[in-house]
Design a protein around this motif. Structure first.
Motif, PDB file in Angstrom:
ATOM      1  N   LEU A  18      74.036 -18.561  -2.917  1.00  0.00           N
ATOM      2  CA  LEU A  18      75.447 -18.774  -3.268  1.00  0.00           C
ATOM      3  C   LEU A  18      76.183 -17.455  -3.211  1.00  0.00           C
ATOM      4  CD1 LEU A  18      75.218 -20.973  -6.510  1.00  0.00           C
ATOM      5  CD2 LEU A  18      75.649 -21.757  -4.165  1.00  0.00           C
ATOM      6  N   LEU A  19      77.424 -17.508  -2.742  1.00  0.00           N
ATOM      7  CA  LEU A  19      78.262 -16.306  -2.817  1.00  0.00           C
ATOM      8  C   LEU A  19      79.006 -16.387  -4.153  1.00  0.00           C
ATOM      9  CD1 LEU A  19      79.164 -13.733  -1.544  1.00  0.00           C
ATOM     10  CD2 LEU A  19      80.973 -14.970  -0.360  1.00  0.00           C
ATOM     11  N   LEU A  20      78.499 -15.675  -5.131  1.00  0.00           N
ATOM     12  CA  LEU A  20      79.101 -15.713  -6.471  1.00  0.00           C
ATOM     13  C   LEU A  20      80.094 -14.576  -6.652  1.00  0.00           C
ATOM     14  CD1 LEU A  20      75.763 -16.508  -8.293  1.00  0.00           C
ATOM     15  CD2 LEU A  20      77.773 -18.004  -8.286  1.00  0.00           C
ATOM     16  N   SER A  21      79.829 -13.457  -5.990  1.00  0.00           N
ATOM     17  CA  SER A  21      80.708 -12.288  -6.140  1.00  0.00           C
ATOM     18  C   SER A  21      81.970 -12.466  -5.307  1.00  0.00           C
ATOM     19  CB  SER A  21      79.989 -11.034  -5.654  1.00  0.00           C
ATOM     20  OG  SER A  21      78.863 -10.773  -6.442  1.00  0.00           O
TER      21      SER A  21
ATOM     22  N   THR B 298      70.464  -5.428 -11.323  1.00  0.00           N
ATOM     23  CA  THR B 298      71.794  -5.986 -11.102  1.00  0.00           C
ATOM     24  C   THR B 298      71.719  -7.286 -10.324  1.00  0.00           C
ATOM     25  OG1 THR B 298      73.998  -5.511 -10.223  1.00  0.00           O
ATOM     26  CG2 THR B 298      72.144  -4.590  -9.004  1.00  0.00           C
ATOM     27  N   PHE B 299      72.557  -8.223 -10.700  1.00  0.00           N
ATOM     28  CA  PHE B 299      72.591  -9.516  -9.997  1.00  0.00           C
ATOM     29  C   PHE B 299      73.900 -10.205 -10.336  1.00  0.00           C
ATOM     30  CE2 PHE B 299      70.182  -9.768 -13.937  1.00  0.00           C
ATOM     31  CZ  PHE B 299      70.851 -10.757 -14.641  1.00  0.00           C
ATOM     32  N   ALA B 300      74.225 -11.251  -9.562  1.00  0.00           N
ATOM     33  CA  ALA B 300      75.439 -12.027  -9.818  1.00  0.00           C
ATOM     34  C   ALA B 300      75.040 -13.393 -10.364  1.00  0.00           C
ATOM     35  CB  ALA B 300      76.225 -12.187  -8.520  1.00  0.00           C
ATOM     36  N   GLN B 301      75.763 -13.840 -11.374  1.00  0.00           N
ATOM     37  CA  GLN B 301      75.447 -15.141 -11.965  1.00  0.00           C
ATOM     38  C   GLN B 301      76.718 -15.942 -12.239  1.00  0.00           C
ATOM     39  OE1 GLN B 301      73.666 -13.888 -15.911  1.00  0.00           O
ATOM     40  NE2 GLN B 301      75.382 -15.128 -16.668  1.00  0.00           N
ATOM     41  N   SER B 302      76.527 -17.255 -12.381  1.00  0.00           N
ATOM     42  CA  SER B 302      77.645 -18.125 -12.751  1.00  0.00           C
ATOM     43  C   SER B 302      77.826 -18.075 -14.269  1.00  0.00           C
ATOM     44  CB  SER B 302      77.342 -19.557 -12.311  1.00  0.00           C
ATOM     45  OG  SER B 302      76.155 -19.990 -12.961  1.00  0.00           O
ATOM     46  N   LEU B 303      78.869 -18.733 -14.764  1.00  0.00           N
ATOM     47  CA  LEU B 303      79.089 -18.778 -16.216  1.00  0.00           C
ATOM     48  C   LEU B 303      77.912 -19.433 -16.927  1.00  0.00           C
ATOM     49  CD1 LEU B 303      82.843 -19.858 -16.465  1.00  0.00           C
ATOM     50  CD2 LEU B 303      81.853 -17.641 -17.109  1.00  0.00           C
ATOM     51  N   ASP B 304      77.249 -20.393 -16.234  1.00  0.00           N
ATOM     52  CA  ASP B 304      76.100 -21.047 -16.873  1.00  0.00           C
ATOM     53  C   ASP B 304      74.774 -20.376 -16.488  1.00  0.00           C
ATOM     54  OD1 ASP B 304      76.565 -22.081 -14.314  1.00  0.00           O
ATOM     55  OD2 ASP B 304      75.883 -24.107 -14.803  1.00  0.00           O
ATOM     56  N   GLY B 305      74.817 -19.114 -16.108  1.00  0.00           N
ATOM     57  CA  GLY B 305      73.596 -18.314 -15.973  1.00  0.00           C
ATOM     58  C   GLY B 305      72.760 -18.609 -14.735  1.00  0.00           C
ATOM     59  N   LYS B 306      73.361 -19.150 -13.679  1.00  0.00           N
ATOM     60  CA  LYS B 306      72.590 -19.431 -12.452  1.00  0.00           C
ATOM     61  C   LYS B 306      72.868 -18.362 -11.403  1.00  0.00           C
ATOM     62  CE  LYS B 306      71.349 -23.299 -14.343  1.00  0.00           C
ATOM     63  NZ  LYS B 306      70.058 -23.394 -15.009  1.00  0.00           N
ATOM     64  N   ILE B 307      71.801 -17.985 -10.675  1.00  0.00           N
ATOM     65  CA  ILE B 307      71.970 -16.962  -9.629  1.00  0.00           C
ATOM     66  C   ILE B 307      71.920 -17.572  -8.230  1.00  0.00           C
ATOM     67  CG2 ILE B 307      71.021 -15.142 -11.119  1.00  0.00           C
ATOM     68  CD1 ILE B 307      68.531 -15.246  -9.167  1.00  0.00           C
TER      69      ILE B 307
END
Ligand SMILES: NC(=O)C1=CN([C@@H]2O[C@H](COP(=O)(O)OP(=O)(O)OC[C@H]3O[C@@H](n4cnc5c(N)ncnc54)[C@H](O)[C@@H]3O)[C@@H](O)[C@H]2O)C=CC1
Ligand SMILES: Nc1nc(O)c(N)c(N[C@@H]2O[C@H](COP(=O)(O)O)[C@@H](O)[C@H]2O)n1
Length: 268
Positions: A53-56, A36-45
Protein backbone atom coordinates in the motif's frame (compact mmCIF):
# COMPACT_ATOMS: atom_id res chain seq x y z
CA UNK A 1 25.60 15.18 5.22
CA UNK A 2 23.22 17.26 7.28
CA UNK A 3 24.90 20.52 6.21
CA UNK A 4 24.19 19.76 2.51
CA UNK A 5 20.46 19.32 3.03
CA UNK A 6 18.28 22.06 1.55
CA UNK A 7 15.65 24.05 3.43
CA UNK A 8 12.47 22.01 3.09
CA UNK A 9 9.93 20.75 5.58
CA UNK A 10 11.10 17.11 5.19
CA UNK A 11 14.74 18.05 5.80
CA UNK A 12 13.89 20.36 8.71
CA UNK A 13 11.94 17.51 10.31
CA UNK A 14 14.84 15.05 9.88
CA UNK A 15 17.43 17.51 11.13
CA UNK A 16 15.35 18.13 14.24
CA UNK A 17 15.20 14.37 14.88
CA UNK A 18 18.78 13.42 14.05
CA UNK A 19 20.91 16.39 15.08
CA UNK A 20 21.25 15.32 18.71
CA UNK A 21 21.54 11.65 17.81
CA UNK A 22 24.50 12.00 15.46
CA UNK A 23 26.46 13.63 18.29
CA UNK A 24 25.55 10.69 20.53
CA UNK A 25 26.60 8.20 17.83
CA UNK A 26 29.92 9.90 17.26
CA UNK A 27 30.63 9.90 20.97
CA UNK A 28 29.61 6.27 21.40
CA UNK A 29 31.21 5.24 18.10
CA UNK A 30 28.60 2.51 17.68
CA UNK A 31 26.05 1.55 15.04
CA UNK A 32 22.97 3.80 15.21
CA UNK A 33 19.68 2.12 14.27
CA UNK A 34 16.57 3.90 12.97
CA UNK A 35 13.38 1.84 12.76
CA UNK A 36 10.88 3.43 10.40
CA UNK A 37 7.71 2.43 8.59
CA UNK A 38 4.37 3.81 7.40
CA UNK A 39 1.11 2.69 8.96
CA UNK A 40 -2.60 3.41 8.76
CA UNK A 41 -4.60 4.82 11.68
CA UNK A 42 -5.53 1.24 12.59
CA UNK A 43 -1.88 0.13 12.71
CA UNK A 44 -1.61 -1.69 9.35
CA UNK A 45 1.50 -1.49 7.17
CA UNK A 46 0.08 -3.39 4.17
CA UNK A 47 -3.23 -4.68 2.84
CA UNK A 48 -4.77 -8.15 2.82
CA UNK A 49 -2.18 -10.91 2.17
CA UNK A 50 0.59 -8.33 2.29
CA UNK A 51 -0.66 -6.25 -0.66
CA UNK A 52 1.72 -3.30 -0.88
CA UNK A 53 0.00 0.00 0.00
CA UNK A 54 1.13 3.54 -0.64
CA UNK A 55 0.43 5.00 2.79
CA UNK A 56 2.87 7.91 2.68
CA UNK A 57 1.93 11.14 0.92
CA UNK A 58 4.47 12.59 -1.58
CA UNK A 59 6.07 14.89 1.05
CA UNK A 60 6.49 11.94 3.38
CA UNK A 61 7.95 9.68 0.65
CA UNK A 62 10.49 12.42 -0.08
CA UNK A 63 11.30 12.60 3.64
CA UNK A 64 11.87 8.80 3.59
CA UNK A 65 14.31 9.13 0.68
CA UNK A 66 16.19 11.95 2.48
CA UNK A 67 16.26 9.73 5.55
CA UNK A 68 17.71 6.90 3.41
CA UNK A 69 20.43 9.30 2.26
CA UNK A 70 21.39 9.92 5.90
CA UNK A 71 22.08 6.22 6.58
CA UNK A 72 24.89 3.93 5.49
CA UNK A 73 22.58 0.93 5.01
CA UNK A 74 18.85 0.13 4.59
CA UNK A 75 17.54 -3.21 5.90
CA UNK A 76 14.40 -5.16 4.92
CA UNK A 77 13.24 -8.75 5.44
CA UNK A 78 12.94 -11.22 2.58
CA UNK A 79 9.11 -11.00 2.83
CA UNK A 80 9.35 -7.37 1.75
CA UNK A 81 12.07 -8.05 -0.83
CA UNK A 82 9.90 -10.72 -2.52
CA UNK A 83 6.57 -8.93 -2.13
CA UNK A 84 7.52 -5.32 -2.98
CA UNK A 85 10.71 -5.79 -5.04
CA UNK A 86 12.04 -2.52 -3.56
CA UNK A 87 15.01 -0.45 -4.76
CA UNK A 88 15.89 1.12 -1.38
CA UNK A 89 17.58 4.05 -3.09
CA UNK A 90 17.24 7.84 -2.94
CA UNK A 91 15.79 8.45 -6.43
CA UNK A 92 13.03 10.85 -5.25
CA UNK A 93 15.60 13.45 -4.19
CA UNK A 94 16.01 15.92 -7.08
CA UNK A 95 19.17 15.09 -9.05
CA UNK A 96 21.13 18.25 -8.29
CA UNK A 97 20.57 17.79 -4.56
CA UNK A 98 20.94 14.00 -4.32
CA UNK A 99 24.01 12.93 -2.31
CA UNK A 100 26.47 10.87 -4.37
CA UNK A 101 26.84 8.14 -1.77
CA UNK A 102 24.20 5.42 -2.07
CA UNK A 103 22.89 3.46 0.93
CA UNK A 104 23.86 -0.22 1.13
CA UNK A 105 20.81 -2.53 0.70
CA UNK A 106 20.68 -5.29 3.34
CA UNK A 107 18.21 -8.22 3.26
CA UNK A 108 17.51 -10.72 6.07
CA UNK A 109 17.03 -13.86 3.98
CA UNK A 110 17.45 -16.96 6.16
CA UNK A 111 16.92 -19.49 3.36
CA UNK A 112 18.37 -17.45 0.45
CA UNK A 113 15.08 -16.93 -1.40
CA UNK A 114 15.95 -13.58 -3.01
CA UNK A 115 15.28 -13.55 -6.79
CA UNK A 116 18.38 -13.08 -8.89
CA UNK A 117 16.51 -10.69 -11.19
CA UNK A 118 15.17 -8.47 -8.39
CA UNK A 119 15.62 -4.69 -8.68
CA UNK A 120 18.29 -4.62 -5.95
CA UNK A 121 20.56 -6.96 -7.92
CA UNK A 122 19.61 -5.43 -11.29
CA UNK A 123 20.49 -1.96 -10.01
CA UNK A 124 23.88 -3.20 -8.83
CA UNK A 125 24.58 -4.90 -12.18
CA UNK A 126 23.57 -1.73 -14.02
CA UNK A 127 25.81 0.42 -11.81
CA UNK A 128 22.92 2.32 -10.17
CA UNK A 129 23.01 0.64 -6.75
CA UNK A 130 25.50 -0.81 -4.28
CA UNK A 131 25.98 -4.58 -3.99
CA UNK A 132 23.16 -5.98 -1.82
CA UNK A 133 24.30 -7.70 1.37
CA UNK A 134 22.27 -10.82 2.17
CA UNK A 135 22.25 -12.29 5.69
CA UNK A 136 21.33 -15.98 5.76
CA UNK A 137 21.56 -19.13 7.87
CA UNK A 138 21.23 -22.33 5.84
CA UNK A 139 23.70 -25.09 5.11
CA UNK A 140 21.59 -27.53 3.08
CA UNK A 141 22.81 -28.60 -0.43
CA UNK A 142 20.01 -26.48 -1.96
CA UNK A 143 21.24 -23.50 0.05
CA UNK A 144 24.76 -24.06 -1.35
CA UNK A 145 23.31 -23.83 -4.88
CA UNK A 146 21.40 -20.68 -3.98
CA UNK A 147 24.55 -19.17 -2.48
CA UNK A 148 26.43 -19.67 -5.73
CA UNK A 149 23.54 -18.29 -7.83
CA UNK A 150 23.20 -15.17 -5.66
CA UNK A 151 26.95 -14.52 -5.56
CA UNK A 152 27.04 -14.93 -9.35
CA UNK A 153 24.15 -12.42 -9.59
CA UNK A 154 26.13 -9.86 -7.55
CA UNK A 155 25.10 -10.36 -3.90
CA UNK A 156 27.49 -10.49 -0.94
CA UNK A 157 26.48 -13.16 1.59
CA UNK A 158 26.96 -13.21 5.36
CA UNK A 159 26.15 -16.38 7.31
CA UNK A 160 24.86 -15.74 10.85
CA UNK A 161 23.09 -17.86 13.45
CA UNK A 162 19.38 -17.75 14.26
CA UNK A 163 17.68 -16.58 17.46
CA UNK A 164 17.38 -19.58 19.79
CA UNK A 165 14.11 -18.50 21.44
CA UNK A 166 15.56 -19.17 24.90
CA UNK A 167 13.48 -16.39 26.49
CA UNK A 168 10.20 -17.80 25.15
CA UNK A 169 7.62 -20.09 26.80
CA UNK A 170 8.33 -23.71 25.81
CA UNK A 171 5.17 -23.93 23.62
CA UNK A 172 6.42 -21.12 21.38
CA UNK A 173 9.99 -22.29 20.87
CA UNK A 174 9.40 -24.75 17.97
CA UNK A 175 7.41 -22.37 15.70
CA UNK A 176 9.96 -19.70 16.50
CA UNK A 177 12.89 -21.90 15.48
CA UNK A 178 11.06 -23.04 12.32
CA UNK A 179 10.54 -19.39 11.30
CA UNK A 180 14.34 -19.12 11.13
CA UNK A 181 14.73 -15.62 12.52
CA UNK A 182 18.33 -14.48 12.25
CA UNK A 183 19.94 -13.19 15.42
CA UNK A 184 19.54 -9.40 15.29
CA UNK A 185 22.53 -8.91 17.59
CA UNK A 186 24.73 -11.01 15.27
CA UNK A 187 23.49 -9.13 12.19
CA UNK A 188 24.21 -5.78 13.84
CA UNK A 189 27.63 -6.94 15.03
CA UNK A 190 28.55 -8.01 11.49
CA UNK A 191 27.30 -4.69 10.04
CA UNK A 192 29.44 -2.83 12.58
CA UNK A 193 32.42 -4.96 11.59
CA UNK A 194 31.79 -3.93 7.98
CA UNK A 195 32.03 -0.28 9.10
CA UNK A 196 28.30 0.49 8.85
CA UNK A 197 27.69 3.34 11.32
CA UNK A 198 23.99 4.00 10.66
CA UNK A 199 21.27 1.52 9.73
CA UNK A 200 17.70 2.31 8.66
CA UNK A 201 15.29 -0.61 9.16
CA UNK A 202 12.22 -0.35 6.89
CA UNK A 203 10.28 -3.55 7.65
CA UNK A 204 8.19 -5.55 6.93
CA UNK A 205 5.97 -6.76 9.70
CA UNK A 206 8.16 -9.65 10.99
CA UNK A 207 11.27 -7.49 10.94
CA UNK A 208 9.45 -4.65 12.73
CA UNK A 209 8.35 -7.21 15.35
CA UNK A 210 11.94 -8.39 15.81
CA UNK A 211 13.32 -4.89 16.21
CA UNK A 212 10.51 -3.85 18.54
CA UNK A 213 11.20 -6.94 20.62
CA UNK A 214 14.82 -5.87 20.94
CA UNK A 215 14.21 -2.12 20.81
CA UNK A 216 14.63 -1.29 24.43
CA UNK A 217 16.59 -4.34 25.45
CA UNK A 218 20.39 -4.33 25.26
CA UNK A 219 22.06 -6.53 22.63
CA UNK A 220 24.18 -9.39 23.99
CA UNK A 221 27.29 -7.42 23.14
CA UNK A 222 26.59 -3.96 24.55
CA UNK A 223 24.68 -1.80 26.98
CA UNK A 224 22.80 0.48 24.58
CA UNK A 225 19.27 -0.20 23.32
CA UNK A 226 19.20 -1.60 19.78
CA UNK A 227 16.84 0.97 18.26
CA UNK A 228 18.02 4.56 18.74
CA UNK A 229 15.27 6.29 16.77
CA UNK A 230 11.74 5.29 15.77
CA UNK A 231 9.98 7.27 13.03
CA UNK A 232 6.44 6.19 12.19
CA UNK A 233 4.49 7.74 9.34
CA UNK A 234 0.80 7.70 10.21
CA UNK A 235 -1.50 8.01 7.19
CA UNK A 236 -5.06 9.33 7.68
CA UNK A 237 -6.65 6.12 6.39
CA UNK A 238 -8.10 2.86 7.69
CA UNK A 239 -7.12 -0.51 6.20
CA UNK A 240 -9.30 -2.88 8.20
CA UNK A 241 -8.80 -6.11 10.14
CA UNK A 242 -7.60 -8.18 7.18
CA UNK A 243 -4.64 -5.84 6.64
CA UNK A 244 -1.07 -6.73 7.64
CA UNK A 245 0.25 -5.19 10.84
CA UNK A 246 2.99 -5.67 13.38
CA UNK A 247 2.09 -7.54 16.54
CA UNK A 248 4.75 -6.64 19.10
CA UNK A 249 3.78 -3.68 21.25
CA UNK A 250 5.94 -0.84 22.47
CA UNK A 251 7.67 -1.07 25.80
CA UNK A 252 6.25 1.02 28.63
CA UNK A 253 9.69 2.33 29.41
CA UNK A 254 9.95 6.11 29.21
CA UNK A 255 10.97 7.46 25.82
CA UNK A 256 12.92 10.65 25.46
CA UNK A 257 12.18 13.31 22.84
CA UNK A 258 8.81 12.02 21.63
CA UNK A 259 7.30 14.52 19.22
CA UNK A 260 5.04 14.91 16.20
CA UNK A 261 5.81 16.41 12.80
CA UNK A 262 3.23 17.02 10.06
CA UNK A 263 4.32 16.58 6.42
CA UNK A 264 1.61 16.92 3.75
CA UNK A 265 -1.28 14.76 4.95
CA UNK A 266 0.71 12.44 7.21
CA UNK A 267 1.79 12.64 10.83
CA UNK A 268 5.25 11.44 11.93
N1 LIG B 1 4.30 0.33 5.22
C1 LIG B 1 5.60 0.16 5.32
O1 LIG B 1 6.34 1.07 5.72
C2 LIG B 1 6.20 -1.15 4.93
C3 LIG B 1 5.40 -2.21 4.61
N2 LIG B 1 5.97 -3.43 4.30
C4 LIG B 1 5.09 -4.55 4.02
O2 LIG B 1 5.43 -5.64 4.88
C5 LIG B 1 5.04 -6.86 4.25
C6 LIG B 1 6.14 -7.89 4.42
O3 LIG B 1 6.24 -8.27 5.78
P1 LIG B 1 6.61 -9.78 6.17
O4 LIG B 1 5.91 -10.71 5.26
O5 LIG B 1 6.42 -9.93 7.61
O6 LIG B 1 8.13 -9.90 5.74
P2 LIG B 1 9.47 -9.22 6.28
O7 LIG B 1 9.93 -8.27 5.25
O8 LIG B 1 9.34 -8.74 7.68
O9 LIG B 1 10.45 -10.47 6.21
C7 LIG B 1 10.27 -11.52 7.13
C8 LIG B 1 11.17 -12.69 6.78
O10 LIG B 1 12.53 -12.28 6.93
C9 LIG B 1 13.28 -13.38 7.40
N3 LIG B 1 13.97 -13.02 8.66
C10 LIG B 1 15.23 -13.43 8.94
N4 LIG B 1 15.59 -13.00 10.14
C11 LIG B 1 14.56 -12.31 10.66
C12 LIG B 1 14.35 -11.67 11.91
N5 LIG B 1 15.28 -11.63 12.87
N6 LIG B 1 13.15 -11.08 12.13
C13 LIG B 1 12.21 -11.09 11.18
N7 LIG B 1 12.34 -11.71 9.97
C14 LIG B 1 13.51 -12.31 9.72
C15 LIG B 1 12.34 -14.53 7.68
O11 LIG B 1 12.39 -15.39 6.58
C16 LIG B 1 10.98 -13.85 7.74
O12 LIG B 1 9.95 -14.68 7.29
C17 LIG B 1 4.77 -6.53 2.80
O13 LIG B 1 3.38 -6.58 2.62
C18 LIG B 1 5.27 -5.12 2.63
O14 LIG B 1 4.52 -4.39 1.68
C19 LIG B 1 7.33 -3.60 4.26
C20 LIG B 1 8.16 -2.55 4.60
C21 LIG B 1 7.66 -1.25 4.99
N1 LIG C 1 7.74 5.20 3.78
C1 LIG C 1 6.96 4.28 3.17
N2 LIG C 1 5.68 4.57 2.92
C2 LIG C 1 4.90 3.67 2.33
O1 LIG C 1 3.62 4.00 2.10
C3 LIG C 1 5.40 2.42 1.96
N3 LIG C 1 4.60 1.50 1.34
C4 LIG C 1 6.77 2.16 2.23
N4 LIG C 1 7.29 0.98 1.88
C5 LIG C 1 8.70 0.70 1.94
O2 LIG C 1 9.39 1.21 0.82
C6 LIG C 1 9.86 0.12 0.02
C7 LIG C 1 9.77 0.46 -1.43
O3 LIG C 1 10.98 1.11 -1.72
P1 LIG C 1 11.33 1.65 -3.18
O4 LIG C 1 10.32 2.71 -3.49
O5 LIG C 1 11.23 0.55 -4.13
O6 LIG C 1 12.68 2.22 -3.05
C8 LIG C 1 9.00 -1.04 0.40
O7 LIG C 1 9.60 -2.25 0.13
C9 LIG C 1 8.90 -0.79 1.87
O8 LIG C 1 10.10 -1.10 2.53
N5 LIG C 1 7.53 3.11 2.84
Amino acid sequence: MASSMPNCSACDFLLSVFSSRSRDGEERNTLSVTLTFAQSLDGKIAGKDGKQLLLSCPESMLMTHWMRSMHDAILVGIGTALNDNPQLNTRLIPEGLRPANLPRPVVLDTHLRLCIDCKLLNNFRQGTGLQPWIFYSSDSPEARERQLALIEAGAVLFGVSCEDGKDLPISSVLPYILAGLLSISHVLAELSKQNIKSLMVEGGSAVINSFLKYAYKPCDSGDSPVVDTLITTIAPTLVGDDGTGYTVGFSEKKHSDVGPGLLGSTLH
